[in-house]
Design a protein around this motif. Structure first.
Motif, short mmCIF file in Angstrom:
data_model
loop_
_atom_site.label_atom_id
_atom_site.label_comp_id
_atom_site.label_asym_id
_atom_site.label_seq_id
_atom_site.Cartn_x
_atom_site.Cartn_y
_atom_site.Cartn_z
N LEU A 99 7.63 6.18 0.36
CA LEU A 99 8.69 5.12 -0.77
C LEU A 99 7.85 4.48 -1.23
CD1 LEU A 99 10.08 5.48 3.40
CD2 LEU A 99 10.76 5.38 1.37
N THR A 100 6.47 4.34 -1.45
CA THR A 100 5.05 2.99 -1.82
C THR A 100 4.63 3.79 -2.78
OG1 THR A 100 3.14 4.04 -0.37
CG2 THR A 100 4.59 2.22 0.20
N ASP A 101 4.94 4.96 -4.00
CA ASP A 101 4.07 5.24 -4.86
C ASP A 101 3.17 5.16 -4.64
OD1 ASP A 101 7.23 6.21 -5.02
OD2 ASP A 101 7.33 4.60 -6.75
N THR A 102 2.07 4.94 -3.75
CA THR A 102 0.65 4.93 -3.70
C THR A 102 -0.31 6.58 -3.38
OG1 THR A 102 -0.18 5.02 -1.43
CG2 THR A 102 0.81 2.49 -2.85
N THR A 103 0.71 7.39 -3.88
CA THR A 103 -0.46 8.22 -3.09
C THR A 103 -0.40 9.37 -4.09
OG1 THR A 103 1.74 9.78 -3.96
CG2 THR A 103 1.27 9.31 -1.22
N ILE A 104 -0.93 10.55 -5.22
CA ILE A 104 -1.43 10.96 -5.57
C ILE A 104 -0.47 11.34 -6.45
CG2 ILE A 104 -2.87 12.91 -6.69
CD1 ILE A 104 -4.78 12.65 -4.27
N GLY A 105 0.58 12.03 -5.98
CA GLY A 105 1.97 12.72 -7.10
C GLY A 105 2.88 11.25 -7.58
#
Length: 132
Positions: free
Chosen positions: A88-94
């Motif tokens: 939901l925040t797009d801060t992950t590696i993918g």
């Protein structure tokens, strides 16, 4: 006349087949329901350094903490042991790529899983420990 050291062919075959019966019947414990909610910890060794993520899963939401950053993801359960995480925040590696998670086996307080980004073939494994 058969010597006392020779076994009939069917008996030899049976002796070879019996161990396969016992090993092929083994199924790892897989009680996934007790891991649908709670707080967990997952560690991975990367370049000689241990990286740890702590995450809490409840309802259709998972919130994770890694390296001082918080990420939230929506959970869509496919069945009792498989789910898809969508950030939901797009801060992950993918970034915005959903992650397919599959619980392979469980113990009293942990589970072994495999995961991959949806649409890719690269599968990784890990173990998460329930801490609350």
């Amino acid at each position: 006349m058969m010597s006392s050291f020779q076994k009939p062919a069917p008996l030899k075959f049976a002796l070879l087949f019996i161990p396969l019966l016992f090993t092929s019947c083994y199924q790892p414990e897989r009680d996934c329901s007790k891991f649908k909610e709670g707080t967990f910890q997952f560690s991975v060794e990367e370049n000689g350094e241990t990286l740890t993520t702590e995450f809490t899963r409840y309802g259709e939401l998972e919130v994770s903490e890694f390296n001082g950053q918080t990420d939230s993801a929506r959970i869509r359960w496919i069945n009792d042991c498989e789910y898809v995480l969508t950030s939901l925040t797009d801060t992950t590696i993918g970034g915005d790529k959903p992650i397919h998670m599959k619980i392979l086996s469980t113990t009293e307080d942990s589970y072994t899983f495999e995961y991959k980004f949806v649409g890719t073939q690269n599968i990784s494994r890990g173990t998460a420990v329930k801490i609350d």
